[in-house]
Design an enzyme around this catalytic site. Structure first.
Site, PDB file in Angstrom:
ATOM      1  N   LYS A  12       0.839  -1.211   0.000  1.00 27.76           N
ATOM      2  CA  LYS A  12       0.000   0.000   0.000  1.00 27.76           C
ATOM      3  C   LYS A  12       0.863   1.245   0.000  1.00 27.76           C
ATOM      4  O   LYS A  12       2.029   1.234   0.422  1.00 27.76           O
ATOM      5  CB  LYS A  12      -0.945   0.034   1.205  1.00 27.76           C
ATOM      6  CG  LYS A  12      -0.273   0.112   2.593  1.00 27.76           C
ATOM      7  CD  LYS A  12       0.065   1.500   3.092  1.00 27.76           C
ATOM      8  CE  LYS A  12       0.762   1.468   4.445  1.00 27.76           C
ATOM      9  NZ  LYS A  12       1.462   2.682   4.819  1.00 27.76           N
ATOM     10  N   VAL A 101      10.815  -4.547   3.136  1.00 27.08           N
ATOM     11  CA  VAL A 101      10.694  -4.745   4.584  1.00 27.08           C
ATOM     12  C   VAL A 101      10.946  -3.411   5.289  1.00 27.08           C
ATOM     13  O   VAL A 101      11.892  -2.699   4.938  1.00 27.08           O
ATOM     14  CB  VAL A 101      11.720  -5.813   5.043  1.00 27.08           C
ATOM     15  CG1 VAL A 101      11.728  -5.926   6.566  1.00 27.08           C
ATOM     16  CG2 VAL A 101      11.397  -7.163   4.413  1.00 27.08           C
ATOM     17  N   GLY A 103       9.489  -0.658   4.994  1.00 30.65           N
ATOM     18  CA  GLY A 103       9.564   0.373   3.955  1.00 30.65           C
ATOM     19  C   GLY A 103       8.417   1.359   3.978  1.00 30.65           C
ATOM     20  O   GLY A 103       8.354   2.256   3.144  1.00 30.65           O
ATOM     21  N   GLY A 104       7.456   1.187   4.889  1.00 31.22           N
ATOM     22  CA  GLY A 104       6.296   2.085   4.910  1.00 31.22           C
ATOM     23  C   GLY A 104       5.232   1.674   3.915  1.00 31.22           C
ATOM     24  O   GLY A 104       4.345   2.448   3.579  1.00 31.22           O
ATOM     25  N   ALA A 106       3.482  -1.390   4.296  1.00 26.59           N
ATOM     26  CA  ALA A 106       2.636  -2.392   4.972  1.00 26.59           C
ATOM     27  C   ALA A 106       3.018  -3.830   4.636  1.00 26.59           C
ATOM     28  O   ALA A 106       2.139  -4.705   4.609  1.00 26.59           O
ATOM     29  CB  ALA A 106       1.148  -2.137   4.690  1.00 26.59           C
ATOM     30  N   GLY A 107       4.292  -4.091   4.413  1.00 26.39           N
ATOM     31  CA  GLY A 107       4.707  -5.461   4.066  1.00 26.39           C
ATOM     32  C   GLY A 107       4.309  -6.481   5.119  1.00 26.39           C
ATOM     33  O   GLY A 107       3.733  -7.529   4.788  1.00 26.39           O
ATOM     34  N   GLY A 108       4.578  -6.205   6.381  1.00 26.74           N
ATOM     35  CA  GLY A 108       4.239  -7.152   7.454  1.00 26.74           C
ATOM     36  C   GLY A 108       2.737  -7.321   7.591  1.00 26.74           C
ATOM     37  O   GLY A 108       2.237  -8.437   7.775  1.00 26.74           O
ATOM     38  N   SER A 109       2.004  -6.215   7.472  1.00 25.14           N
ATOM     39  CA  SER A 109       0.545  -6.285   7.570  1.00 25.14           C
ATOM     40  C   SER A 109      -0.039  -7.042   6.387  1.00 25.14           C
ATOM     41  O   SER A 109      -1.012  -7.788   6.530  1.00 25.14           O
ATOM     42  CB  SER A 109      -0.055  -4.877   7.590  1.00 25.14           C
ATOM     43  OG  SER A 109       0.443  -4.161   8.682  1.00 25.14           O
ATOM     44  N   ALA A 110       0.553  -6.848   5.211  1.00 23.53           N
ATOM     45  CA  ALA A 110       0.079  -7.554   4.016  1.00 23.53           C
ATOM     46  C   ALA A 110       0.238  -9.059   4.220  1.00 23.53           C
ATOM     47  O   ALA A 110      -0.675  -9.842   3.920  1.00 23.53           O
ATOM     48  CB  ALA A 110       0.863  -7.095   2.789  1.00 23.53           C
ATOM     49  N   ASP A 142      -2.692  -1.639   9.884  1.00 25.09           N
ATOM     50  CA  ASP A 142      -2.819  -1.665   8.419  1.00 25.09           C
ATOM     51  C   ASP A 142      -3.427  -2.964   7.888  1.00 25.09           C
ATOM     52  O   ASP A 142      -3.664  -3.088   6.680  1.00 25.09           O
ATOM     53  CB  ASP A 142      -1.435  -1.497   7.764  1.00 25.09           C
ATOM     54  CG  ASP A 142      -0.894  -0.081   7.897  1.00 25.09           C
ATOM     55  OD1 ASP A 142      -1.698   0.847   8.102  1.00 25.09           O
ATOM     56  OD2 ASP A 142       0.338   0.080   7.800  1.00 25.09           O
TER      57      ASP A 142
HETATM   58  O1  C5P Z   1      -0.351  -1.467  14.252  1.00 25.65           O
HETATM   59  P1  C5P Z   1       1.105  -1.584  13.906  1.00 25.65           P
HETATM   60  O2  C5P Z   1       1.795  -2.638  14.718  1.00 25.65           O
HETATM   61  O3  C5P Z   1       1.384  -1.688  12.450  1.00 25.65           O
HETATM   62  O4  C5P Z   1       1.756  -0.196  14.364  1.00 25.65           O
HETATM   63  C1  C5P Z   1       3.139  -0.079  14.560  1.00 25.65           C
HETATM   64  C2  C5P Z   1       3.410   1.112  15.443  1.00 25.65           C
HETATM   65  O5  C5P Z   1       3.157   2.319  14.745  1.00 25.65           O
HETATM   66  C3  C5P Z   1       2.568   1.219  16.704  1.00 25.65           C
HETATM   67  O6  C5P Z   1       3.106   0.463  17.756  1.00 25.65           O
HETATM   68  C4  C5P Z   1       2.645   2.710  16.991  1.00 25.65           C
HETATM   69  O7  C5P Z   1       3.887   3.053  17.590  1.00 25.65           O
HETATM   70  C5  C5P Z   1       2.663   3.312  15.604  1.00 25.65           C
HETATM   71  N1  C5P Z   1       1.299   3.691  15.163  1.00 25.65           N
HETATM   72  C6  C5P Z   1       0.677   4.763  15.775  1.00 25.65           C
HETATM   73  N2  C5P Z   1      -0.590   5.103  15.380  1.00 25.65           N
HETATM   74  C7  C5P Z   1      -1.222   4.444  14.394  1.00 25.65           C
HETATM   75  C8  C5P Z   1      -0.591   3.352  13.743  1.00 25.65           C
HETATM   76  C9  C5P Z   1       0.672   3.006  14.146  1.00 25.65           C
HETATM   77  O8  C5P Z   1       1.239   5.402  16.672  1.00 25.65           O
HETATM   78  N3  C5P Z   1      -2.462   4.812  14.070  1.00 25.65           N
END
Ligand code: C5P
Length: 301
Positions: A12, A101, A103-104, A106-110, A142
């Site tokens: 994404k 990886v 990279g912003g 969403a690789g892990g979320s994908a 994500d």
């Molecule tokens: O949900 P995810 O594990 O991908 O988020 C990684 C980190 O990004 C969170 O632990 C948080 O530090 C930050 N984050 C945030 N606010 C969001 C999404 C992510 O602060 N809405």
């Protein structure tokens, strides 16, 4: 029960990422527009003996990824076993990675989204898309968008997603950096730069431009509140963004929490021209072209 299947899931980009105050759960309130791009991870999932969960990777950044329970993909499989009370199942996961990886994009979320879809099918859990999105939101902000794909607005932590009927095709050039950025570190830096952010709001002009397929309007609306924090952490990214603009991109933006820089063009030929220029830029490890929107996590068998 089918023994093996293949799920494809997209990266994404955030066309707009507006960041608001920190919530009581530690996450930031977001208002964002996501688009899923034709840069995919491919998951092969095979049934395994009861209770056995395994994970392997090939491709982009594979050697750097944990394959134990700290990986979101394994946590996704466990979440499905727990939610559907299935001690009788197991799964062997293999992911061919193309999404950068850390990279912003969403690789892990994908990958987690792909695992949810695969386990739902392999184990015949019968979860609806809404149920999968709820389980996904518990794994990462994500993940619901990675399940949905297309173009969508994300609110709350970014995990409450609503599709948008975006007209047209968007051509992207992605400049990958030779390092990753930690999302929490970028949000922390944002907090130090913007101690009292406003309630996040998307610009109606961007949403109208998307709905009418007005690429110049979309390019003008590309924005990321995390960009100053990302560029302060990695100043050469400012130059990467400027180079892509000079090479003719309609617009440029840091993708999510970076460091990938995304450039918008109206044709694949233009996107390729931007890619050619960026491949000579210092600090750019690799360049990709992609188009969007594309679907979210789908079984391709
Ligand atoms: O949900 P995810 O594990 O991908 O988020 C990684 C980190 O990004 C969170 O632990 C948080 O530090 C930050 N984050 C945030 N606010 C969001 C999404 C992510 O602060 N809405």
């Amino acid at each position: 029960m089918t023994g093996q299947l293949h799920v494809r899931v997209a990266a994404k980009v955030n066309l707009s990422l507006r960041v608001g105050p920190t919530r009581s759960d530690g996450y930031h309130e977001l208002a964002t527009v996501f688009q899923a791009l034709s840069l995919f991870d491919d998951l092969t999932a095979r049934n395994a003996p009861a209770g056995e969960l395994s994970l392997s990777f090939r491709g982009e950044g594979a050697g750097f990824l944990p394959t134990d329970e700290t990986n979101l993909a394994i946590r996704a499989a466990k979440a499905m076993m727990e939610r559907f009370e299935r001690p009788d199942v197991g799964v062997e996961l293999h992911i061919d990675k193309h999404i950068p990886v850390a990279g912003g994009m969403a690789g892990g979320s994908a990958d987690a989204a792909a695992v949810l879809v695969a386990c739902n099918e392999l184990w015949q859990c019968g979860a609806t898309p809404q149920e999968l999105a709820k389980i996904g939101a518990g794994l990462g902000a994500d993940v619901p968008f990675s399940l949905l794909g297309g173009t969508a607005v994300g609110t709350a932590r970014g995990d409450r997603v609503t599709p948008i009927a975006a007209a047209g095709t968007y051509y992207w050039t992605l400049a990958l950096a030779p390092y990753g950025l930690s999302t929490p570190a970028v949000f922390n830096h944002f907090d130090s730069l913007v101690p009292e952010p406003n309630h996040p709001q998307l610009e109606p002009e961007l949403l109208h431009a998307l709905e009418s397929g007005d690429l110049d309007g979309v390019a003008a609306g590309l924005t990321n509140d995390l960009e100053p924090a990302v560029v302060e952490l990695q100043p050469e990214l400012g130059q990467t963004l400027a180079c892509g603009r000079q090479a003719g991109a309609l617009g440029a933006v840091i993708s999510g929490s970076g460091p990938t820089c995304a450039f918008l063009s109206s044709t694949m030929r233009d996107a390729q021209r931007v890619a050619d220029a960026l491949s000579a830029v210092n600090g750019v490890k690799a360049v990709r072209t992609a188009s969007g929107p594309v679907p979210g996590a789908v079984v391709v068998r």
